[in-house]
Design a protein around this motif. Structure first.
Motif, short mmCIF file in Angstrom:
data_model
loop_
_atom_site.label_atom_id
_atom_site.label_comp_id
_atom_site.label_asym_id
_atom_site.label_seq_id
_atom_site.Cartn_x
_atom_site.Cartn_y
_atom_site.Cartn_z
N LEU A 198 0.81 -1.21 0.00
CA LEU A 198 0.00 0.00 0.00
C LEU A 198 0.85 1.27 0.00
O LEU A 198 0.33 2.36 -0.26
CB LEU A 198 -0.91 0.02 1.24
N VAL A 199 2.12 1.13 0.30
CA VAL A 199 2.99 2.30 0.45
C VAL A 199 3.19 2.98 -0.91
O VAL A 199 3.57 2.33 -1.89
CB VAL A 199 4.35 1.89 1.04
N PRO A 200 2.96 4.28 -0.98
CA PRO A 200 3.16 4.99 -2.25
C PRO A 200 4.64 5.13 -2.57
O PRO A 200 5.50 5.00 -1.69
CB PRO A 200 2.51 6.34 -2.00
N ALA A 201 4.94 5.41 -3.82
CA ALA A 201 6.33 5.58 -4.24
C ALA A 201 6.98 6.75 -3.54
O ALA A 201 8.17 6.75 -3.23
CB ALA A 201 6.41 5.74 -5.75
N ASP A 202 6.20 7.79 -3.31
CA ASP A 202 6.70 8.94 -2.56
C ASP A 202 5.55 9.52 -1.74
O ASP A 202 4.40 9.15 -1.90
CB ASP A 202 7.28 10.01 -3.49
N GLY A 203 5.86 10.40 -0.85
CA GLY A 203 4.83 11.01 -0.02
C GLY A 203 4.69 10.31 1.31
O GLY A 203 5.26 9.23 1.54
N PRO A 204 3.94 10.89 2.23
CA PRO A 204 3.81 10.35 3.58
C PRO A 204 2.97 9.07 3.60
O PRO A 204 2.13 8.84 2.73
CB PRO A 204 3.10 11.48 4.34
N SER A 216 4.43 -7.10 18.67
CA SER A 216 5.10 -7.93 17.68
C SER A 216 4.68 -7.57 16.26
O SER A 216 5.49 -7.64 15.32
CB SER A 216 4.86 -9.42 17.95
N ALA A 217 3.42 -7.16 16.07
CA ALA A 217 2.97 -6.74 14.73
C ALA A 217 3.65 -5.43 14.33
O ALA A 217 4.11 -5.28 13.19
CB ALA A 217 1.45 -6.58 14.70
N ALA A 218 3.72 -4.50 15.25
CA ALA A 218 4.40 -3.22 14.98
C ALA A 218 5.87 -3.46 14.67
O ALA A 218 6.45 -2.84 13.77
CB ALA A 218 4.26 -2.29 16.18
N ASP A 219 6.48 -4.37 15.40
CA ASP A 219 7.89 -4.68 15.18
C ASP A 219 8.13 -5.13 13.74
O ASP A 219 9.02 -4.61 13.05
CB ASP A 219 8.33 -5.77 16.16
N GLN A 220 7.33 -6.09 13.28
CA GLN A 220 7.54 -6.59 11.92
C GLN A 220 7.19 -5.54 10.87
O GLN A 220 7.90 -5.37 9.88
CB GLN A 220 6.70 -7.85 11.68
N ALA A 221 6.09 -4.84 11.09
CA ALA A 221 5.66 -3.85 10.09
C ALA A 221 6.69 -2.72 9.95
O ALA A 221 7.05 -2.33 8.83
CB ALA A 221 4.30 -3.28 10.47
N LEU A 222 7.16 -2.21 11.07
CA LEU A 222 8.09 -1.09 11.02
C LEU A 222 9.45 -1.49 10.47
O LEU A 222 10.10 -0.72 9.76
CB LEU A 222 8.21 -0.47 12.41
N ARG A 223 9.89 -2.69 10.78
CA ARG A 223 11.15 -3.16 10.21
C ARG A 223 11.00 -3.43 8.72
O ARG A 223 11.93 -3.21 7.95
CB ARG A 223 11.63 -4.42 10.95
N ARG A 224 9.84 -3.93 8.32
CA ARG A 224 9.61 -4.24 6.91
C ARG A 224 9.50 -2.97 6.07
O ARG A 224 10.03 -2.89 4.96
CB ARG A 224 8.31 -5.05 6.80
N LEU A 225 8.82 -1.95 6.59
CA LEU A 225 8.55 -0.75 5.81
C LEU A 225 9.62 0.32 5.98
O LEU A 225 9.75 1.21 5.13
CB LEU A 225 7.18 -0.18 6.17
N GLY A 226 10.34 0.31 7.07
CA GLY A 226 11.43 1.26 7.28
C GLY A 226 11.00 2.72 7.21
O GLY A 226 9.95 3.11 7.73
N SER A 227 11.80 3.50 6.52
CA SER A 227 11.55 4.95 6.46
C SER A 227 10.34 5.31 5.60
O SER A 227 9.97 6.48 5.55
CB SER A 227 12.80 5.66 5.93
N SER A 228 9.72 4.33 4.95
CA SER A 228 8.51 4.61 4.17
C SER A 228 7.37 5.07 5.08
O SER A 228 6.46 5.78 4.64
CB SER A 228 8.07 3.37 3.40
#
Length: 399
Positions: A198-204, A216-228
């Motif tokens: 769902l993450v756009p190519a650019d933008g917030p 544990s869900a936040a951990d995986q999601a935030l590591r997977r998506l990083g600075s996006s």
């Protein structure tokens, strides 16, 4: 992983998990990105846990004197004989149905009889699960609690919530709701994959997580998506879990991600609890929404929180539409009033517990959310591998 290597690593080729089953599962997952999320070790843990559930169900029925005699028994007969509160018949029926599904019991016209399939020893299978996948051993500890406290529960002297969530048992749940436990972590993994699409190519990209538990869900999601992810709002209603979850989210987030934390009860107005309407690109929840007493209300609140074109992502067990069978993971949660005391609907929510893709689709569409997809296609996979019950349901708001 080759068939021979899989058997060499895990042994016991005469019993599940067999590599032929793994091949069926892999072949049924059409999406290559999702297919890679399901290694053989997950199948191994899942199949071993399913066998442990059978052993648990039999041991519980034996301990409370509810095993079927040669003449058979019905749920009402067991309730009357054991002077059981009516609400206890929900998990009781699950136990009978699970053992019938496995062939350990037979059934005819609502009456259960001894079946032909052998019963495995609980301690033996529990030890096998711990050896095969140490992180999943906590599931056996929770099942052992159900066995040990079966008499107390079915007599009505204590609720399942009182037994399973007593202060002494909380450490078990911190381990169970963990990415070290593959039986639970798979929902976090699939959910993170769904969010990534769902993450756009650019933008917030701003995410609101509901019922974040131990994080544990936040951990995986935030590591997977990083600075996006530019903003991540972690919410949880239980104070004990919330503290763990907030720390996990902050530790996993990119330095550029703003992490917020709040206590939120999903069953009351989200706006009144600080969630401004139309402010998030995604509302995310793992293994939480199915316990909502009024699911329509919760989905409507989630829809309000979305920006135009935003999406709700729900990752949890998904019951295949054609699967008229108990899901082995339900054995734990059928003992909890919070799991069973929900408002039902013939189409949107035919029963308590985990929903089917069809029920999720009807629920989301009733809230004005469309383009509903299930990642992966649980119904299609279940045609080849009936025990597949993992999925993320994605529904979008109008742009």
């Amino acid at each position: 992983m080759s068939s021979n290597l899989a058997e060499d690593l895990y042994g016991h080729p005469e019993r599940h998990p067999r590599t032929v089953e793994f091949a069926k599962l892999r072949a049924a997952i059409a999406d290559p990105g999702v297919r890679e999320l399901f290694p053989f070790r997950f199948l191994a843990a899942n199949e071993t846990f399913a066998r442990l559930v059978d052993a648990t169900a039999y041991r519980i029925l034996d301990s409370i004197g509810a095993l079927p005699p040669a003449t058979g028994i019905t749920v009402p007969m067991a309730k009357k004989t054991l002077s059981m509160p009516w609400k206890r018949t929900i998990p009781l029926k699950f136990l009978y149905e699970k053992l019938y599904d496995s062939g350990i019991l037979a059934r005819n016209d609502g009456r259960y009889f001894p079946g032909l399939a052998p019963v495995e020893d609980f301690d033996t299978v529990a030890a096998e699960l711990a050896e095969r996948e140490p992180g999943a051993a906590v599931a056996a500890e929770i099942l052992r609690t159900l066995v040990d406290e079966a008499g107390t529960f079915f007599s009505g002297r204590a609720t399942g919530d009182e037994i399973l969530f007593s202060p002494q048992k909380l450490p078990l749940w911190l381990k169970y709701f963990s990415n070290d436990n593959p039986l639970y972590a798979i929902n976090n993994t699939v959910g993170a994959e769904a969010l990534s699409r769902l993450v756009p190519a650019d933008g917030p990209f701003e995410i609101l997580e509901i019922g974040g538990g131990c994080g544990s869900a936040a951990d995986q999601a935030l590591r997977r998506l990083g600075s996006s992810v530019t903003r991540y709002r972690f919410t949880e209603v239980a104070e004990t879990f919330a503290r763990h979850g907030e720390r996990a989210a902050r530790a996993a987030a990119s330095p550029s991600t703003v992490v917020e934390s709040a206590r939120l009860d999903m069953t009351t107005s989200w706006e009144a609890q600080g969630v401004e309407p139309g402010t998030f690109d995604a509302v995310y929840s793992v293994n939480c929404f199915h316990v909502a007493p009024d699911l329509d209300f919760v989905i409507a609140e989630a829809a309000k929180a979305l920006k135009p074109g935003g999406a709700v992502v729900v990752s949890e067990c998904v019951r295949p539409t054609k699967l008229a069978r108990p899901i082995h993971a339900e054995i734990i949660f059928d003992f909890l009033d919070s799991f069973t005391d929900v408002m039902t609907d013939p189409v949107k929510r035919p029963t308590h517990g985990f929903l089917t893709p069809a029920a999720w689709r009807a629920t989301f569409e009733a809230a004005g959310l469309g383009d509903v997809t299930v990642l992966p296609d649980v119904d299609a996979i279940a045609e080849k591998y009936p025990d597949f019950v993992v999925g993320a349901v994605i529904a979008r708001a109008e742009g």
